[in-house]
Enzyme design. Structure first.
Site, PDB file in Angstrom:
ATOM      1  N   HIS A   1       8.695  48.843  81.244  1.00  0.00           N
ATOM      2  CA  HIS A   1       9.943  49.440  81.736  1.00  0.00           C
ATOM      3  C   HIS A   1       9.663  50.046  83.104  1.00  0.00           C
ATOM      4  CE1 HIS A   1      13.700  51.441  82.138  1.00  0.00           C
ATOM      5  NE2 HIS A   1      13.153  52.651  82.101  1.00  0.00           N
TER       6      HIS A   1
ATOM      7  N   ASP B   1      11.176  51.735  86.246  1.00  0.00           N
ATOM      8  CA  ASP B   1      12.308  52.425  86.870  1.00  0.00           C
ATOM      9  C   ASP B   1      12.398  52.092  88.354  1.00  0.00           C
ATOM     10  OD1 ASP B   1      13.403  54.109  84.718  1.00  0.00           O
ATOM     11  OD2 ASP B   1      11.423  55.024  84.729  1.00  0.00           O
TER      12      ASP B   1
ATOM     13  N   ASP C   1      16.680  52.408  78.276  1.00  0.00           N
ATOM     14  CA  ASP C   1      16.437  53.775  78.735  1.00  0.00           C
ATOM     15  C   ASP C   1      17.680  54.586  79.080  1.00  0.00           C
ATOM     16  OD1 ASP C   1      14.755  55.917  79.280  1.00  0.00           O
ATOM     17  OD2 ASP C   1      14.421  55.348  81.351  1.00  0.00           O
TER      18      ASP C   1
ATOM     19  N   HIS D   1      19.579  53.897  86.412  1.00  0.00           N
ATOM     20  CA  HIS D   1      19.879  55.021  85.518  1.00  0.00           C
ATOM     21  C   HIS D   1      19.138  56.304  85.884  1.00  0.00           C
ATOM     22  CE1 HIS D   1      16.542  52.789  83.553  1.00  0.00           C
ATOM     23  NE2 HIS D   1      16.071  53.998  83.304  1.00  0.00           N
TER      24      HIS D   1
END
Length: 1021
Positions: free
Chosen positions: A65, A67, A189, A439
């Site tokens: 994951h 970001d 997430d 996000h």
């Protein structure tokens, strides 16, 4: 070479026959631009490992994951810079994963964030690119989600989400063809999940959707009833299964099971499988794994379960993960010879989804959304609905500006990108806006230096688009006079208008209908004359700049006055106004004291003579009156010393230490401005809170322009500032909010539709995202509030709406960002000042949508204002429209964007819900050939929402849901290529072939070569 129309028509008939024969004889297939046929695809569902029937099949999904900015900037994450903040380097992750996939054909890996993959791909050699294409074609490297980023769901606008998804998916399509197209949406997430996002994913052709976070009470109930997988019916207007999406909740958020993390950032012991060594642990590992797998199976419905093997920025040394996963699979599966019923395999979300589909079960139906999200009793993630309100506003206006930039690129053609004002582009802004949807971007949950980087990227995009816009306006108007962009008009700063005695104002309207807009331009004169494009005088008035504006602009401008007048602009076009100084000097000062009311022919607004606060709102057309009081308050942010919990308010979490907010002032100091153009009641509540109540002539809405900050924290108290509207409307604990700017959901106090809520936070637990509007109503009255950015709000008391405007906190909420939300800047070192607008509308409920739907679009897609100094040349074209006629009120021109040299991406949207409006909630038909004034539309192909598949070739998995409703059979498309019918809440996406007659011969040649048009969408030249 030119042709008369008759010759063109005859040639087109010949071409049509030839093209049909080519299709019939050669079996020509068509793919979206950049997509090529795959001879024998082994990717996607066909690449999945075979499961073992009758066993519990455990799908291990290796993933990372990544970001797109959070604790570090996008660049820092990609390169692995500033590892003192967080050890993360995406380029090394992709290097390492590819290397390890090549060592074992059984291994699988999924990748999500196209923004990072795109960067990495550009740096690879031809040989490496060929190698990666082979991995993708074999299904060993699979893309899921595929947007430029994994967008936030609470604070994003649907148009920006669609844009960033289209951008990422197009790159994958162009690069990998069929095998690059994700089958699964993957939002592991984001902090709560919006119904509109699910609708968007369904219309983009995804077969399923997986996420990791939901309210802890909701999860507990779903685990007990084995309802962690469902069909989400994400629209009340679109005919099922158009917006139906199979949705699954992952078992561990997005982390591996406890004790099974083998990244360099993990502390779990590796599998030690040499029996001659003292620390041999295979039996222990296998036993623990079997216990976890069997326990997980008890809360899911099928004999297939999924485990996410990875986490934040993991797999930088992929060998660690894969060496241990290989062993885990081998040793667990060896137990089958001793009677074990557990089978472990490398897998992907799409392979897991395929097995759920093959189970042929009936799934529960979900109709609402997953807000608000709490991970514990007092830990409501509702603060980020408002966090960093200045960035949220900058992102919203940048979205509108990008749409204008896209329009200008289409209208100006090649001249827009390289013209008299230099080289411009829209791509810089597209990438910046796509990154901003992440996000931890527009959500406001990033570190301060990362927020600054997001803003810098947007500013770079603005600069490149301004060149493009100037080039196009020069070409359309015939004037090469320099264009000036004043980006601080909200605080009355514009050096040109402050100093010039004669200038022109160009107003570009990106909407598909004419708009009227009220301008306030900073000036230093007492009187001006304003003329429109026809030379007619426009009523204008000069008013003194407010003291609050002088204070907030911090010396960036020196205008003492504002020139106010109304402008009108045609659909997808501009109009030009000329302004000349008549008299210098300051205007009259505003009158002190509280007025009885301010009134135009539509509204009357009254004030309490004792307090200076609003007291009532009257709709003079409908003869409605409601009591309306409005004031400002602040909640004392928890510092972690509450008796029930140590949780603090922070960037994510809203936790007031009391349900009763502190009032900032019971009275307001007042001064009033009233003239033929505008009436203003200027209110001061404290040195850091002020407001202008503004009513323009001929306006049906009341404007509240609020200014908050610097929020004082000298008392060591963090503050969450709200405005509250208290009315006489009998709302009975119910209010309504939009979902990402589109469909509206009902909210009920202390209630969740899918479980019996135990409310532990009476304020934060009743806050919801407000992306563009919220309202309360009873049988007679509806008060709608349209916001200028995403904010959080609720209806804590009957007849009341409260909206959080600004937050300044002194503690971190321990969710990873590692710093308090305490925004300052060079201009505001003592704390950030934020200014915004709320627009209020009072209507009968039956017709309220007729006002608030188009109003919300006007706020998102504001006119672009540019200025030129002096008098324009005599032959300047002062008015222009890119549309032959305004579109019907129900139709919104969502996208007009250059796709490639001769193609334009067009999205048309029906912006009303079914049964929402007596007048506008009905199908509407638009003729694509009669749409544009400057584009000769020669061919059209309908795409899915993300424009990465032909619409009539898009197929999705069908799912059975627990509902009496049966999906309606699919209907055929419009009988005419050009006549497009839109049903309520429907968005239709088209690729238009746009050429002029001068290059029509090129178009015909390409048709004969079978390069672009499909037989089913043939249209004459």
């Amino acid at each position: 070479m030119s042709h008369d129309s008759g010759t063109l028509s005859n040639m087109a008939s010949v071409v049509h026959i030839s093209f049909v024969l080519l299709v019939f004889e050669l079996g020509v297939s068509s793919f979206p631009v950049g997509q090529t046929p795959d001879e024998s695809p082994s990717c996607g569902y066909e690449s999945c490992h075979v499961i073992k029937p009758g066993m519990l099949n455990v799908h291990l999904v290796p993933h990372t994951h990544d970001d797109v900015g959070w604790l570090k900037t996008v660049d820092q994450y990609f390169y692995g810079d500033r590892n003192n903040i967080q050890h993360a380097g995406v380029q090394y992750i992709l290097d390492s994963v590819v290397d390890q996939l090549l060592k074992n054909p059984d291994r699988r890996f999924i990748y999500v964030e196209t923004a990072f993959f795109y960067r990495w791909w550009k740096q690879q050699s031809d040989d490496m690119q060929a190698t990666v294409k082979g991995l993708v074609a074999a299904g060993r490297l699979e893309f899921v989600n595929g947007g430029w980023c994994m967008s936030d769901e609470a604070t994003t606008h649907y148009s920006a989400v669609i844009d960033q998804m289209t951008m990422g998916l197009r790159f994958l399509n162009d690069t990998f063809g069929h095998c690059g197209r994700p089958r699964v949406a993957w939002h592991i997430d984001p902090f709560g999940h919006a119904r509109e996002h699910a609708s968007i994913f369904a219309q983009m052709g995804y077969d399923g959707f997986f996420f990791g976070r939901l309210d802890y009470q909701d999860r507990n109930r779903r685990m007990a009833s084995r309802e962690q997988e469902m069909v989400w019916r994400a629209s009340e207007s679109l005919t099922p299964p158009t917006a139906d999406l199979f949705t699954g909740i992952l078992p561990n958020g997005y982390n591996p099971p406890e004790g099974f993390c083998w990244d360099q950032s993990c502390d779990d012991p590796p599998i030690r499988d040499d029996p001659d060594l003292e620390d041999y642990n295979v039996e222990d590992v296998v036993t623990r794994f079997l216990v976890i797998a069997n326990e997980q199976a008890t809360v899911y419905k099928t004999n297939n379960i999924i485990m996410t093997m990875g986490s934040d920025f993991q797999y930088e040394n992929a060998n660690l993960w894969y060496k241990n996963l290989d062993k885990l699979i081998r040793y667990v599966n060896q137990k089958q010879s001793n009677g074990s019923r557990v089978n472990v395999l490398y897998s992907t979300p799409s392979c897991y989804l395929q097995e759920l589909h093959r189970a042929n079960l009936t799934w529960t139906l979900k109709r609402d959304d997953f807000f608000p999200y709490a991970d514990a009793a007092h830990d409501l993630w509702t603060g980020y609905f408002t966090s960093r309100p200045a960035l949220k506003r900058y992102e919203r206006i940048s979205n509108g500006y990008l749409q204008t930039c896209n329009h200008m690129e289409v209208l100006g053609g090649p001249t827009s990108r390289k013209g008299v004002f230099g080289v411009g582009d829209s791509y810089t802004m597209k990438k910046a806006m796509a990154v901003a949807q992440h996000h931890d971007a527009v959500s406001g949950t990033e570190k301060q230096h990362v927020a600054n980087d997001y803003a810098r990227r947007l500013a770079d995009g603005w600069a490149r688009c301004q060149v493009l816009v100037s080039n196009t306006l020069a070409a359309l108007s015939g004037s090469v006079a320099p264009r000036v962009y004043c980006e601080h008009l909200n605080v009355s700063v514009c050096p040109l208008t402050e100093s010039s005695s004669q200038f022109s104002v160009n107003v570009y309207n990106p909407l598909a209908r004419p708009v009227s807009w009220w301008l306030r331009i900073p000036v230093n004169g007492t009187a001006y004359t304003v003329t429109d494009a026809d030379g007619k005088t426009v009523d204008s008035q000069v008013v003194r700049v407010s003291q609050a504006t002088v204070a907030v602009r911090r010396g960036r401008g020196y205008a003492v006055s504002e020139l106010s007048f109304q402008v009108r602009a045609p659909p997808m076009g501009y109009s030009t106004y000329s302004v000349s100084l008549l008299q210098m000097g300051p205007p009259d000062s505003p009158r002190p004291g509280v007025p009885k009311d301010i009134t135009n022919k539509f509204l009357r607004v009254t004030f309490d003579p004792e307090t200076g606060l609003l007291s009532s709102l009257h709709n003079l057309e409908t003869k409605q009156t409601v009591r309306l009081s409005q004031n400002f308050y602040w909640y004392n942010a928890s510092d972690g010393n509450n008796k029930d919990s140590k949780q603090m308010s922070g960037a994510y979490i809203f936790r007031p230490n009391s349900s009763t907010p502190f009032i900032i002032s019971k009275t307001a100091k007042i001064e009033t401005v009233q003239n033929s153009v505008v009436q203003e009641v200027r209110q001061w509540f404290s040195p850091w809170v002020s407001q202008v109540v503004r009513l323009y002539a001929d306006s049906k809405v009341l404007e509240l322009e609020w200014t908050v900050g610097p929020i004082p924290v000298g008392d060591d108290l963090g503050k969450e500032v709200i405005t509250r509207l208290d009315t006489s409307i009998n709302s009975s604990g119910v209010f309504y909010t939009d979902s990402n700017g589109r469909e509206v959901l009902q909210r009920r106090k202390d209630y969740r539709p899918t479980w019996n809520l135990k409310q532990t936070e009476p304020v934060a637990g009743n806050y919801y995202p407000i992306n563009s509007r919220a309202y309360i109503k009873d049988e007679k009255d509806q008060l709608t509030v349209v916001t200028d950015r995403s904010q959080g709000g609720g209806s804590i008391q009957d007849g009341s709406l409260e909206i959080m405007l600004h937050r300044r906190l002194l503690y971190d909420d321990v969710r990873g960002v590692g710093e308090p939300l305490n925004e300052i800047s060079d201009l505001y070192p003592e704390g950030l000042v934020v200014r915004g607008r709320l627009l209020l509308s009072l209507s009968p409920p039956a017709v309220a949508a007729d006002t608030h739907r188009p109003l919300a679009q006007e706020v998102v897609l504001q006119p672009l204002i540019t200025f030129t100094d002096g008098k324009l040349p005599p032959n300047t074209r002062l008015e222009f429209s890119g549309l032959q006629a305004a579109l019907p009120p129900a139709v919104h021109l969502l996208t007009v964007s250059q796709w490639d040299q001769d193609s334009v991406l067009l999205r048309l949207e029906h912006q009303f819900e079914a049964k929402e409006s007596k007048e506008h909630s009905c199908p509407v038909t638009v003729n694509l050939q009669k749409l544009f004034t400057t584009l000769n539309v020669l061919g059209v192909a309908e795409m899915n929402l993300s424009a990465n598949q032909w619409k009539d070739e898009m197929t999705r998995l069908d799912w059975k849901a627990e509902s009496a409703e049966k999906p309606l059979p699919k209907t055929k498309g419009d009988p005419s290529v050009w006549e497009v019918t839109l049903k309520p809440m429907e968005i239709r996406t088209f690729l238009l072939r746009c050429l002029t007659a001068l290059v029509c011969h090129t178009f015909i040649h390409e048709m004969l070569s079978g390069l672009w048009l499909k037989q089913s969408i043939y249209a004459t030249c």
